[in-house]
Design a protein around this motif. Structure first.
Motif, mmCIF file in Angstrom:
data_model
loop_
_atom_site.group_PDB
_atom_site.id
_atom_site.type_symbol
_atom_site.label_atom_id
_atom_site.label_comp_id
_atom_site.label_asym_id
_atom_site.label_seq_id
_atom_site.Cartn_x
_atom_site.Cartn_y
_atom_site.Cartn_z
ATOM 1 N N THR A 5 56.286 23.107 25.588
ATOM 2 C CA THR A 5 56.005 24.065 24.940
ATOM 3 C C THR A 5 55.941 25.469 25.995
ATOM 4 O O THR A 5 56.053 24.550 27.368
ATOM 5 C CB THR A 5 54.773 24.713 24.391
ATOM 6 O OG1 THR A 5 54.127 22.892 25.733
ATOM 7 C CG2 THR A 5 54.963 22.957 23.205
ATOM 8 N N TYR A 6 56.140 26.423 26.360
ATOM 9 C CA TYR A 6 56.057 27.545 27.334
ATOM 10 C C TYR A 6 54.953 27.466 28.056
ATOM 11 O O TYR A 6 54.426 27.638 29.415
ATOM 12 C CB TYR A 6 55.821 29.271 26.985
ATOM 13 C CG TYR A 6 57.536 29.325 26.671
ATOM 14 C CD1 TYR A 6 58.776 29.177 27.412
ATOM 15 C CD2 TYR A 6 58.031 28.818 24.934
ATOM 16 C CE1 TYR A 6 60.035 29.719 26.884
ATOM 17 C CE2 TYR A 6 59.565 29.568 25.207
ATOM 18 C CZ TYR A 6 60.447 29.764 25.785
ATOM 19 O OH TYR A 6 61.720 29.897 25.883
ATOM 20 N N TYR A 7 53.617 27.132 27.180
ATOM 21 C CA TYR A 7 51.507 27.027 27.919
ATOM 22 C C TYR A 7 51.740 25.607 27.548
ATOM 23 O O TYR A 7 52.017 24.471 26.424
ATOM 24 C CB TYR A 7 50.833 27.961 27.083
ATOM 25 C CG TYR A 7 51.377 29.464 26.791
ATOM 26 C CD1 TYR A 7 51.226 29.708 28.468
ATOM 27 C CD2 TYR A 7 51.589 30.723 25.916
ATOM 28 C CE1 TYR A 7 51.897 31.069 28.577
ATOM 29 C CE2 TYR A 7 51.678 31.330 25.906
ATOM 30 C CZ TYR A 7 51.841 32.570 27.299
ATOM 31 O OH TYR A 7 51.726 33.624 27.502
ATOM 32 N N ASN A 8 51.143 24.963 29.034
ATOM 33 C CA ASN A 8 50.634 24.293 29.369
ATOM 34 C C ASN A 8 49.429 24.254 29.662
ATOM 35 O O ASN A 8 49.407 24.989 31.154
ATOM 36 C CB ASN A 8 51.683 23.361 30.441
ATOM 37 C CG ASN A 8 50.882 22.076 30.252
ATOM 38 O OD1 ASN A 8 49.383 21.516 30.295
ATOM 39 N ND2 ASN A 8 51.665 21.201 30.828
ATOM 40 N N PRO A 9 48.068 24.239 29.266
ATOM 41 C CA PRO A 9 46.429 24.208 29.971
ATOM 42 C C PRO A 9 46.996 23.243 31.588
ATOM 43 O O PRO A 9 46.003 24.630 32.406
ATOM 44 C CB PRO A 9 45.982 23.326 29.043
ATOM 45 C CG PRO A 9 46.633 23.349 27.561
ATOM 46 C CD PRO A 9 48.274 23.179 28.033
ATOM 47 N N ASP A 11 48.955 23.846 33.702
ATOM 48 C CA ASP A 11 49.305 25.208 34.572
ATOM 49 C C ASP A 11 48.739 25.712 35.094
ATOM 50 O O ASP A 11 48.851 26.277 36.206
ATOM 51 C CB ASP A 11 50.529 25.773 34.241
ATOM 52 C CG ASP A 11 51.787 25.033 33.887
ATOM 53 O OD1 ASP A 11 51.870 23.926 34.322
ATOM 54 O OD2 ASP A 11 52.417 25.488 32.925
ATOM 55 N N LEU A 12 46.961 26.106 33.871
ATOM 56 C CA LEU A 12 46.486 27.134 34.872
ATOM 57 C C LEU A 12 45.844 26.580 36.332
ATOM 58 O O LEU A 12 45.873 27.797 37.015
ATOM 59 C CB LEU A 12 44.645 27.027 33.857
ATOM 60 C CG LEU A 12 43.701 28.034 34.181
ATOM 61 C CD1 LEU A 12 44.215 29.244 34.484
ATOM 62 C CD2 LEU A 12 42.966 27.925 32.788
ATOM 63 N N CYS A 60 46.942 36.541 26.741
ATOM 64 C CA CYS A 60 46.926 35.493 28.064
ATOM 65 C C CYS A 60 46.637 33.983 27.752
ATOM 66 O O CYS A 60 45.352 34.571 27.860
ATOM 67 C CB CYS A 60 46.850 35.575 29.108
ATOM 68 S SG CYS A 60 47.236 34.718 30.888
ATOM 69 N N PRO A 61 46.829 33.271 27.131
ATOM 70 C CA PRO A 61 45.850 31.806 27.172
ATOM 71 C C PRO A 61 45.252 31.300 28.073
ATOM 72 O O PRO A 61 44.154 31.549 27.699
ATOM 73 C CB PRO A 61 47.639 31.429 26.604
ATOM 74 C CG PRO A 61 48.715 31.638 26.038
ATOM 75 C CD PRO A 61 48.414 33.362 26.727
ATOM 76 N N TYR A 62 45.853 30.888 29.099
ATOM 77 C CA TYR A 62 45.714 30.874 30.230
ATOM 78 C C TYR A 62 44.126 31.948 30.655
ATOM 79 O O TYR A 62 43.020 30.659 30.827
ATOM 80 C CB TYR A 62 46.117 31.261 31.502
ATOM 81 C CG TYR A 62 47.565 30.643 32.104
ATOM 82 C CD1 TYR A 62 47.793 29.149 31.525
ATOM 83 C CD2 TYR A 62 49.238 30.896 31.726
ATOM 84 C CE1 TYR A 62 49.257 28.232 30.910
ATOM 85 C CE2 TYR A 62 50.272 30.638 31.641
ATOM 86 C CZ TYR A 62 50.068 29.244 31.404
ATOM 87 O OH TYR A 62 50.994 28.142 31.685
ATOM 88 N N ASP A 65 41.306 30.851 28.020
ATOM 89 C CA ASP A 65 41.358 29.888 28.408
ATOM 90 C C ASP A 65 40.072 29.620 29.744
ATOM 91 O O ASP A 65 38.611 29.832 29.828
ATOM 92 C CB ASP A 65 41.703 28.523 28.724
ATOM 93 C CG ASP A 65 41.684 27.624 29.376
ATOM 94 O OD1 ASP A 65 40.039 27.311 29.794
ATOM 95 O OD2 ASP A 65 42.300 26.660 29.489
#
Lengths: 112, 373
Positions: A5-9, A11-12, A60-62, A65
Motif C-alpha cells: 500500500t502507498y501509506y504505512n502508519p 512511516d509517520l 493527509c492520513p499521516y 493520525d
C-alpha cells in the motif's frame, strides 16, 4: 505490515529521515515546524485543532493520525475535534460553492 | 489455570480481535483475570518473556543517565495506601480497586505508621487507596497525623463525598484538619471523564467540587488547597500541565462555577487495568514506544520514588504505589515493614525499577505531584 500500500502508519515515525537526503533544508523545515506549533498568541491546543482541520482538508492520513493524537494530548475533546473538521469542511465546501458565482456570471454572459 | 489464562493472553496479544471488553463494575481480581496476577503483569512488561517487541531495559536507560543504582534523596513523603476498597471501578486504575476489594489497613498498622512518623521529620502523609475515606479508621488516622503536626494529602475521588450520607461532611472534616485535597478529574467534558471513571461520575464530581468550594477549598485566600489530577483518557501522554490547567480553570469556572488551585498532569502507567486496556485495545506496543521515545533524563532525576516511601495496606514497604501493585517490595537491605521502619537503611537502599518506570520519566515527567521536569 502490508508493503503493497502507498501509506504505512510506521512511516509517520520516519518523517525526520527526510533530512538525510537534504540536511540543510530538512533542518530549516523542522526548526520552522517546531516554532509554528509552540504556544504563542494561539495556544498549543488551538494550533493542534487547526492542524487537525487542515489535515482533513488536505486529506493527509499521516497528519490525521498525528493531529488526532496531538489534539487529545493537548486536552481537546471529541466535540472540539469534530467541530474543527467541520470548519475545514465548510471552507472546502464553501470554496467550491463560491466559484458558482463564476459559473453564474459566465452562464449569464452566454445566455439571452 | 494460570497456563490457560496465559494462552488466552497470547491470542489477544497477537491482535486477533475478540469481542471481549472489561466489565465496568468488577475488578480484574474478581474476574479472575490473568492480569490480576502481578507476576504476570511483569511478564508482559518484560518482552524477553513474551512475544512482544523488545524495548530497552529501563535500568540500562538509567545507567546511561548516570542514575543507576537509583538512590533516594531526602524522604519527604510517606504515602500510605489504606486499602483497595473503592466506590468506583475506573478503567485505568493501577490498583485494580473497586467495591469487591476487601484489603484494608487496620488501625494497628496505622498506629505503626504514626510511630514511624514520630521518629522522623517527614512532613507529608499522602493517603491513597481505593477510596481512602472508605477505611473505617480513616478519620482516626488523619487526626493522628494532625496531632503529630504533619500535613495530610487525601487522594479523594470526589464521588465518595456524595456516595452516602455518612460521607457528606467530609469537606468540613478535611477543612478542620487543613487536609490537602487532590482529586481526579480527567476532563472538563463529561463524556471523556465518564469514559474513564464510569457513567455519571462527572456530574457527581461537580456536586462534590461545589461542596468543597463551599467550605473554602480551592478558594483564594482560604488556605485550603484543592488540586485536580488530569490523566489521559486513553493511550496518549498528557499535554503541557500549565496549558491544561488554564483550559480546565476557564471551562470549569465558566460552565460549572467550580474553582481549584493546581492541575497535576499525570501519565498513566502500564500497570493493572491500564495495562489490560492497552493490551486489549491493541495499543500496548505503541504506548510503550511513546514512553520510551519520550524518556527525559531530567524527569528521571526527579522521580518521586527518590523522596517517597510507600506503605501497603498490610504495612509492607515499597518504593512507590506502582511497585506496590506489582508486589515489588523495597530492597532487602532496608526495613521491609512499617513496624520495623528504619530511616537509615531505607535511605541507603537501591530503588527497585522495572519497565513500567518509563511512565514516570516520559516527556515532562510524572509523579503524584504532577509533572517533574
Amino acid at each position: 505490515m502490508n508493503d503493497s500500500t502507498y501509506y504505512n502508519p510506521a512511516d509517520l515515525a520516519k518523517f525526520g529521515k527526510i533530512s538525510e537526503w537534504q540536511p540543510e533544508m530538512g533542518r530549516k523545515f523542522f526548526d520552522y515546524y517546531g516554532e509554528v506549533f509552540k504556544e504563542g498568541a494561539l495556544s498549543e491546543r488551538e494550533k493542534a485543532l487547526i492542524a487537525l482541520a487542515v489535515a482533513h482538508v488536505v486529506q493527509c492520513p499521516y497528519c490525521i493520525d498525528a493531529y488526532t493524537s496531538d489534539s487529545l494530548q493537548k486536552g481537546a475533546d471529541e466535540a472540539q475535534m469534530m467541530e474543527a473538521v467541520h470548519v475545514g469542511a465548510a471552507i472546502k465546501g464553501g470554496a467550491t460553492l463560491v466559484h458558482a458565482t463564476m459559473m453564474m456570471n459566465k452562464a449569464k454572459e452566454l445566455s439571452m | 489455570m494460570l497456563c490457560s489464562a496465559r494462552f488466552l493472553f497470547l491470542i489477544q496479544f497477537s491482535s486477533i480481535p475478540l469481542p471481549v471488553s472489561l466489565s465496568p463494575t468488577k475488578s480484574l481480581h474478581a474476574q479472575h483475570h490473568a492480569l490480576a496476577d502481578s507476576s504476570y503483569q511483569l511478564d508482559v512488561l518484560n518482552p524477553a518473556q513474551t512475544a512482544g517487541a523488545a524495548f530497552p531495559a529501563f535500568a540500562a536507560k538509567l545507567r546511561e543517565t548516570g542514575l543507576l543504582p537509583l538512590r533516594p534523596t531526602e524522604m519527604t513523603v510517606l504515602q500510605v495506601n489504606v486499602g483497595k476498597m473503592c466506590n468506583q471501578v475506573c478503567k485505568h486504575c493501577h490498583v485494580d480497586a473497586g467495591p469487591d476489594r476487601t484489603e484494608i489497613m487496620t488501625r494497628e498498622t496505622m498506629q505503626q505508621c504514626l510511630d514511624a512518623l514520630a521518629k522522623t521529620n517527614i512532613e507529608v502523609v499522602d493517603l491513597t487507596g481505593g477510596a481512602p475515606e472508605m477505611n473505617p479508621d480513616f478519620r482516626w488516622f488523619v487526626e493522628g497525623i494532625s496531632a503529630l503536626g504533619r500535613t495530610t494529602i487525601v487522594r479523594c475521588n470526589l464521588t465518595i463525598i456524595v456516595a452516602n450520607k455518612k460521607y457528606h461532611d467530609l469537606p468540613e472534616f478535611f477543612a478542620k484538619h487543613k487536609v490537602r485535597v487532590v482529586s481526579s478529574l480527567p476532563h472538563f467534558a463529561a463524556a471523556r471523564t465518564d469514559a474513564q471513571r464510569g457513567e455519571g461520575v462527572f456530574a457527581k464530581s461537580m456536586r462534590a467540587l461545589h461542596m468543597l468550594n463551599a467550605v473554602g477549598y480551592g478558594v483564594e485566600g482560604s488556605g485550603l488547597t484543592l488540586d485536580l489530577v488530569y490523566n489521559p483518557s486513553g493511550a496518549f501522554l498528557p499535554g503541557n500541565q500549565l496549558s491544561l490547567e488554564r483550559e480546565f480553570k476557564q471551562r470549569l469556572s465558566r460552565e460549572h462555577g467550580v474553582t481549584f488551585n493546581n492541575l497535576l498532569a499525570i501519565t498513566n502507567l502500564p500497570v493493572s487495568r491500564f495495562l489490560d486496556y492497552l493490551v486489549e485495545s491493541g495499543n500496548y506496543e505503541g504506548y510503550m514506544d511513546k514512553l520510551v521515545q519520550a524518556y527525559n533524563p531530567t524527569a528521571a532525576a526527579n522521580v518521586m520514588c527518590r523522596s517517597t516511601i510507600s506503605v501497603g495496606w498490610d504495612g509492607l514497604l515499597y518504593d512507590c504505589d506502582f511497585n506496590q501493585m506489582l508486589e515489588l517490595p523495597v530492597a532487602r537491605t532496608a526495613s521491609q515493614h512499617i513496624r520495623d521502619f528504619d530511616l537509615e537503611s531505607l535511605q541507603a537502599r537501591a530503588i527497585v525499577v522495572n519497565q513500567h518506570c518509563y511512565g514516570c520519566t516520559a516527556g515532562a515527567g510524572s509523579s503524584c505531584g504532577g509533572a517533574t521536569a
